[in-house]
Design a protein around this motif. Structure first.
Motif, PDB file in Angstrom:
ATOM      1  N   ILE A  93     -11.436 -47.669  53.089  1.00  0.00           N
ATOM      2  CA  ILE A  93     -10.453 -48.746  52.899  1.00  0.00           C
ATOM      3  C   ILE A  93     -10.021 -49.322  54.241  1.00  0.00           C
ATOM      4  CG2 ILE A  93      -8.133 -49.268  52.062  1.00  0.00           C
ATOM      5  CD1 ILE A  93      -8.613 -47.135  49.873  1.00  0.00           C
ATOM      6  N   ASP A  94      -9.764 -48.434  55.209  1.00  0.00           N
ATOM      7  CA  ASP A  94      -9.361 -48.904  56.540  1.00  0.00           C
ATOM      8  C   ASP A  94     -10.454 -49.767  57.167  1.00  0.00           C
ATOM      9  OD1 ASP A  94      -6.929 -47.670  56.389  1.00  0.00           O
ATOM     10  OD2 ASP A  94      -7.573 -45.847  57.424  1.00  0.00           O
ATOM     11  N   GLU A  95     -11.707 -49.369  56.971  1.00  0.00           N
ATOM     12  CA  GLU A  95     -12.824 -50.128  57.524  1.00  0.00           C
ATOM     13  C   GLU A  95     -12.886 -51.523  56.906  1.00  0.00           C
ATOM     14  OE1 GLU A  95     -16.206 -51.157  59.701  1.00  0.00           O
ATOM     15  OE2 GLU A  95     -14.793 -49.493  59.960  1.00  0.00           O
ATOM     16  N   LEU A  96     -12.669 -51.604  55.597  1.00  0.00           N
ATOM     17  CA  LEU A  96     -12.692 -52.918  54.932  1.00  0.00           C
ATOM     18  C   LEU A  96     -11.575 -53.805  55.474  1.00  0.00           C
ATOM     19  CD1 LEU A  96     -13.217 -53.755  51.216  1.00  0.00           C
ATOM     20  CD2 LEU A  96     -11.198 -54.615  52.377  1.00  0.00           C
ATOM     21  N   VAL A  97     -10.360 -53.271  55.573  1.00  0.00           N
ATOM     22  CA  VAL A  97      -9.226 -54.078  56.019  1.00  0.00           C
ATOM     23  C   VAL A  97      -9.441 -54.583  57.440  1.00  0.00           C
ATOM     24  CG1 VAL A  97      -6.762 -54.054  56.545  1.00  0.00           C
ATOM     25  CG2 VAL A  97      -7.603 -52.957  54.462  1.00  0.00           C
ATOM     26  N   SER A  98      -9.904 -53.725  58.333  1.00  0.00           N
ATOM     27  CA  SER A  98     -10.111 -54.139  59.727  1.00  0.00           C
ATOM     28  C   SER A  98     -11.233 -55.161  59.840  1.00  0.00           C
ATOM     29  CB  SER A  98     -10.412 -52.919  60.597  1.00  0.00           C
ATOM     30  OG  SER A  98     -11.592 -52.255  60.132  1.00  0.00           O
TER      31      SER A  98
END
Length: 748
Positions: free
Chosen positions: A95-100
C-alpha cells in the motif's frame, strides 16, 4: 402554411439531385468538423446555481486556491486476503508503495496514506487511500491514468484486492452503438410490416440516420466550445432517431395515399408535404418547445440536453420536408406496394384502388367502431388502468444515483460496497462543511466549536479536524452520517445540521455551509421536486393554447391535456415501481434500486408532452378534416382512424423500439430514461390517443368542435389539415364548390 409546404415539396421533388447534394454537403461538413474538433471538456458551469450545496462548492474553489473543488479524485480501496489484515507487513508495504508512486504524478495534488490518515477499518481488513488531482477528470492525461492503473496492478500482484472509486478512472457512457442498432432493427421490421415494401421501409430509416448523423456531428463539432459531452448528446440521438423515422413515415404514408387516389408522383409529393408535412411542422414545434422549455428549470446540464435534442428534432423536421420528397423523386414507384406497382395501377385517377383505400374496413376502422359502441366502458377502463399505474408516483423519491447504482461488474460499485462493509453505510456519502470564519474574532476557536457541535448531532458518526486555507479565513471538515447517501434519514441529518447554523453564527461570529455529493443530491432533488408542478402547469397550458389554435375547439385541447397528465403520471408510477421499489427490476438488469434520478420526472414530462401532441395532431387532424367536410361526428372519428390509426400505431411502436434499445445501457440514467419514455409512449399512444380520445369524442358529439365566435375570430389560423390544398383541388374540379360546409369561408 400548407400551401408553402406544398410548393416546398414540389420544389424538392423537382430539384431532387440538388437537395440530396446539399444534405450530403451538410453531413460531410459537420462530419469533418466533428473529426477535427477538440474533445469536449467541462466548462466549469455550476450544476445548479442557487442551492446551498452549490454555493458551498463554489466557495471552496474560491477560498482554497491551488486545488479545484471540481478536480478529479480516486479513492483506492484495499482489501486484505481472507484472514489477513492490511496492517500486515507485506500488505502495508504494498500500500505504501502504491501511494508513493501515485503521489509522484504530474497532475496529482495529494495522495493520502491510509495509515497516517487513520483510514483503516476497525477489523483492519480494509483501508483506503484518497488521491486528489489538480485538474478535472476530463483533463486528465492518458499518462496520469496509466500511471494510476499500473500502480493498482502492482498492488494486486502483491495479493491485495484493490478497487477504485471516484472520477479519475470512471467510465463515461457513450451515445450510439448497440442501443441505436437495436432500435433501428426493430423499426425496420415495423416499417416493413406497415408498408409491405422494402423501399418504403428503408427510406424513413435512411433519412432518420442522416438526420441523426448531422445532429450528432454538429454536437461533437460544437462540444468543446459549448461544453457539450456525449452524455449531453444521448437524448438528441434517442429523440432524433425516433422522430426522424416517425416524421418521414407520415410523409411517405401520405404520399402512398395520394398516389392511390390517382395523383402523379410530383403532385403526390407536394400534397404529402403540404398535408402530412404541416402536421409534422406543428408536432415538431411542440417537441422543440417542450425540450427548450427545460432550460427554465435552472440546471445547466438539463438545458444543454434539452437544447441539443431540440436541435435534433428540428433537423428531423427539415429532413422530412426536403430530403424525403427528394428521395421520393428518385424512386417514385419503389415505395408503393407491389400490388399498386403493377402495370396500369399508378395514375388511375379515381380508380378502384382509390375507392378501396377510402372505404375498406381496416383494423383501425373496426377498432374505432368498437370504441364508438362502448365509449363509457372504454373510458372508465382506460382511466382506471392509468390511475392505478399512477399510484406509485405519490411515493416518488428523487436523488442522483451514484456508484451504488452501477453494476457489480464495475470496480466503482465493488469499491463502494467494500467501504460500506468496512466503515459503515454513511462512509460513502460524507458531508463536507466549509466554515467561513472571515468575520470571526477567533477563527480557530470558531471552526473547532462548529466541528464539535456537528459531531454531537444525532446521526453523525464522526467529524474530521478542521483544515484551514492559506489565508486562515476558511476551514474544511467532513462529517460522516450513520446512514447511506440515498436514505431518507441522511436527508434529516443534513437538515438538522443546517438548523443549528443560526445559533452557531450568533455564538462564534462565523457561518458554515454544507456540501458534498450527498448534500448536493439532496438539494438538487428538492429543487427539482419543487419545480416539477410549475413546469407541468406551464406545458399543460402551452398544450391547451397550441391545440386551441390548431383544432379551433375548447374541449379537444382539454381532453388532450388531461390525457397527457394521465400518461405522465402513469409512466412515472411505473418507473417508481420498477426502479425504486424493484418490481420486475431483474428483468431489466437493474441491480440496485433506490431513489429516481432527480432530473427524470421533469425530463419525462417535457418529452412526453411533445410526443403526446404528435399523436394528437396526427390522429385528430384527420378527424377534424373529415368533420369540416360534412361527416357526422361519429363517422369523422371512424374516418380519422381509417386514415391514421395504422400509421400512428407504427410510429408509436417505432418510438417504443428506439427507446427500449436504451434500456440495455449500463448507465443508470440512460436506462431509466429509455424505460420511462418507452412506457410513456405505450400509455399515451395506445391507451390515451387510440382508446380514450375516440371514447371522449363519441360522448361529446358536435360539442367536441364547439368554439365561441369571438374566440374563433381572435385566434390565428393554422392550416394543419391542409384545407387550402383541398379547396384548390375542389375548385379545379367544380368551380364555386364550397370547401368547408361546416365552417364559414376563410380569407388569407
Amino acid at each position: 402554411m400548407a400551401t408553402f409546404l406544398y410548393r416546398l415539396g414540389l420544389t424538392a421533388f423537382r430539384r431532387r439531385w440538388l437537395v440530396t447534394l446539399l444534405w450530403a454537403v451538410v453531413l460531410g461538413g459537420v462530419g469533418l468538423g466533428a473529426a477535427k474538433a477538440p474533445a469536449a471538456s467541462d466548462d466549469g458551469t455550476s450544476f445548479m446555481p442557487g442551492i446551498e450545496a452549490q454555493k458551498a462548492f463554489d466557495l471552496i474553489g474560491e477560498r482554497f486556491h491551488g486545488s479545484d473543488a471540481n478536480g478529479a479524485n480516486a479513492r483506492i480501496v484495499f482489501i486484505a486476503p481472507g484472514g489477513e489484515k492490511v496492517t500486515a507487513k507485506e500488505n502495508q508495504a504494498a500500500i505504501d508503495e502504491l501511494v508513493s508512486t501515485v503521489a509522484e504524478g504530474a497532475q496529482v495534488d495529494s495522495a493520502v496514506d491510509p495509515f497516517k490518515a487513520h483510514a483503516v477499518s476497525k477489523d483492519a481488513s480494509t483501508a483506503y487511500a484518497t488521491v486528489n488531482y489538480k485538474v478535472k477528470a476530463d483533463d486528465l492525461t492518458d499518462a496520469s491514468k496509466d500511471g494510476l492503473e499500473r500502480a493498482i496492478g502492482q498492488a494486486r500482484d502483491a495479493g491485495l484486492t484493490v478497487e477504485v472509486g471516484g472520477t479519475a478512472l470512471a467510465s463515461q457512457p457513450a451515445a450510439g452503438g448497440s442501443a441505436e442498432a437495436i432500435g433501428i432493427a426493430l423499426a425496420a421490421v415495423v416499417l416493413l410490416i406497415t408498408f409491405g415494401s422494402l423501399a418504403a421501409a428503408g427510406l424513413p430509416l435512411l433519412t432518420a440516420v442522416i438526420g441523426v448523423g448531422v445532429s450528432m456531428c454538429a454536437i461533437l463539432t460544437l462540444g468543446s466550445a459549448l461544453g457539450l459531452s456525449m452524455t449531453t448528446g444521448t437524448l438528441a440521438s434517442m429523440l432524433g432517431l425516433a422522430v426522424g423515422i416517425d416524421y418521414a413515415l407520415f410523409v411517405v404514408s401520405r404520399y402512398r395515399e395520394e398516389r392511390a387516389k390517382g395523383h402523379d408522383p410530383r403532385e403526390a409529393a407536394g400534397l404529402a408535404v403540404g398535408t402530412a408535412g404541416s402536421a409534422v411542422v406543428f408536432a415538431g414545434l411542440t417537441v422543440i418547445i417542450a425540450l427548450a422549455g427545460l432550460s427554465v428549470v435552472g440546471v445547466p446540464m438539463l438545458t444543454k440536453m434539452g437544447l441539443c435534442a431540440a436541435g435534433a428534432v428540428a433537423v428531423g423536421v427539415l429532413v422530412a420536408l426536403t430530403l424525403v420528397p427528394a428521395l421520393l423523386g428518385m424512386w417514385p414507384n419503389a415505395v408503393l406496394s407491389r400490388k399498386v406497382r403493377k402495370p396500369g395501377k399508378p395514375g388511375k385517377r379515381n380508380g378502384s384502388a382509390g375507392r378501396r383505400s377510402g372505404t375498406a374496413a381496416s383494423g383501425g376502422t373496426r377498432w374505432a367502431r368498437f370504441v364508438m359502441r362502448r365509449p363509457v366502458t372504454v373510458l372508465l377502463l382506460g382511466v382506471a388502468a392509468l390511475g392505478a399505474l399512477a399510484l406509485p408516483a405519490a411515493r416518488l423519491e428523487m436523488g442522483m444515483p451514484g456508484d451504488e447504482a452501477k453494476p457489480t461488474s464495475t470496480t466503482e460499485r465493488r469499491a463502494y460496497d467494500a467501504l460500506a462493509d468496512g466503515f459503515g453505510a454513511g462512509f460513502n456519502g460524507p458531508l463536507t462543511i466549509i466554515a467561513d470564519v472571515k468575520e470571526s474574532a477567533d477563527p480557530q476557536a470558531a471552526a473547532a466549536r462548529m466541528a464539535e457541535q456537528i459531531k454531537d448531532t444525532e446521526g453523525v458518526v464522526s467529524v474530521t479536524p478542521p483544515q484551514f486555507n492559506g489565508a486562515g479565513d476558511a476551514a474544511l471538515f467532513s462529517a460522516v452520517p450513520a446512514t447511506g447517501p440515498s436514505e431518507e434519514a441522511t436527508k434529516g441529518i443534513v437538515q438538522t445540521i443546517r438548523a443549528e447554523r443560526p445559533d452557531l453564527e450568533a455564538e462564534t461570529g462565523a457561518t458554515f455551509e454544507v456540501t458534498g455529493s450527498t448534500a448536493m443530491n439532496i438539494d438538487v432533488a428538492q429543487a427539482l421536486k419543487d419545480a416539477l408542478v410549475p413546469y407541468l402547469a406551464v406545458i399543460v397550458l402551452l398544450s391547451l393554447l397550441l391545440l386551441l389554435i390548431v383544432f379551433r375547439s375548447i374541449l379537444v385541447p382539454v381532453k388532450a391535456a388531461v390525457g397527457f397528465l394521465l400518461s405522465v403520471l402513469a409512466s412515472l408510477g411505473t418507473v417508481v415501481a420498477v426502479f425504486q421499489w424493484g418490481w420486475g427490476s431483474g428483468l431489466l438488469g437493474v441491480e440496485q434500486t433506490g431513489p429516481i434520478m432527480s432530473l427524470m420526472p421533469i425530463f419525462l414530462a417535457g418529452i412526453v408532452f411533445g410526443l403526446a401532441m404528435d399523436y394528437e395532431v396526427f390522429l385528430v387532424a384527420r378527424m377534424r378534416e373529415a368533420y369540416v367536410h360534412g361527416e357526422r361526428p361519429g363517422q369523422a372519428v371512424v374516418s380519422g382512424f381509417r386514415h391514421s390509426a395504422r400509421v400512428v400505431v407504427a410510429a408509436a411502436v417505432i418510438m417504443m423500439a428506439v427507446f427500449s434499445g436504451f434500456i440495455g445501457s449500463g448507465e443508470s440514467m440512460i436506462k431509466t430514461i429509455g424505460f420511462g419514455l418507452a412506457v410513456a409512449v405505450l400509455f399515451d399512444a395506445f391507451v390515451v390517443r387510440l382508446a380514450l380520445v375516440p371514447a371522449v369524442l363519441a360522448l361529446l358529439g358536435d360539442k367536441a368542435w364547439w368554439l365561441p365566435r369571438w374566440l374563433d375570430r381572435a385566434l390565428p389560423r393554422v392550416d394543419v389539415e391542409g384545407a387550402a390544398l383541398t379547396s384548390r383541388t375542389q375548385a379545379s374540379a367544380a368551380t364555386g364548390a364550397e370547401a368547408h360546409p361546416r365552417e364559414p369561408a376563410r380569407t388569407a
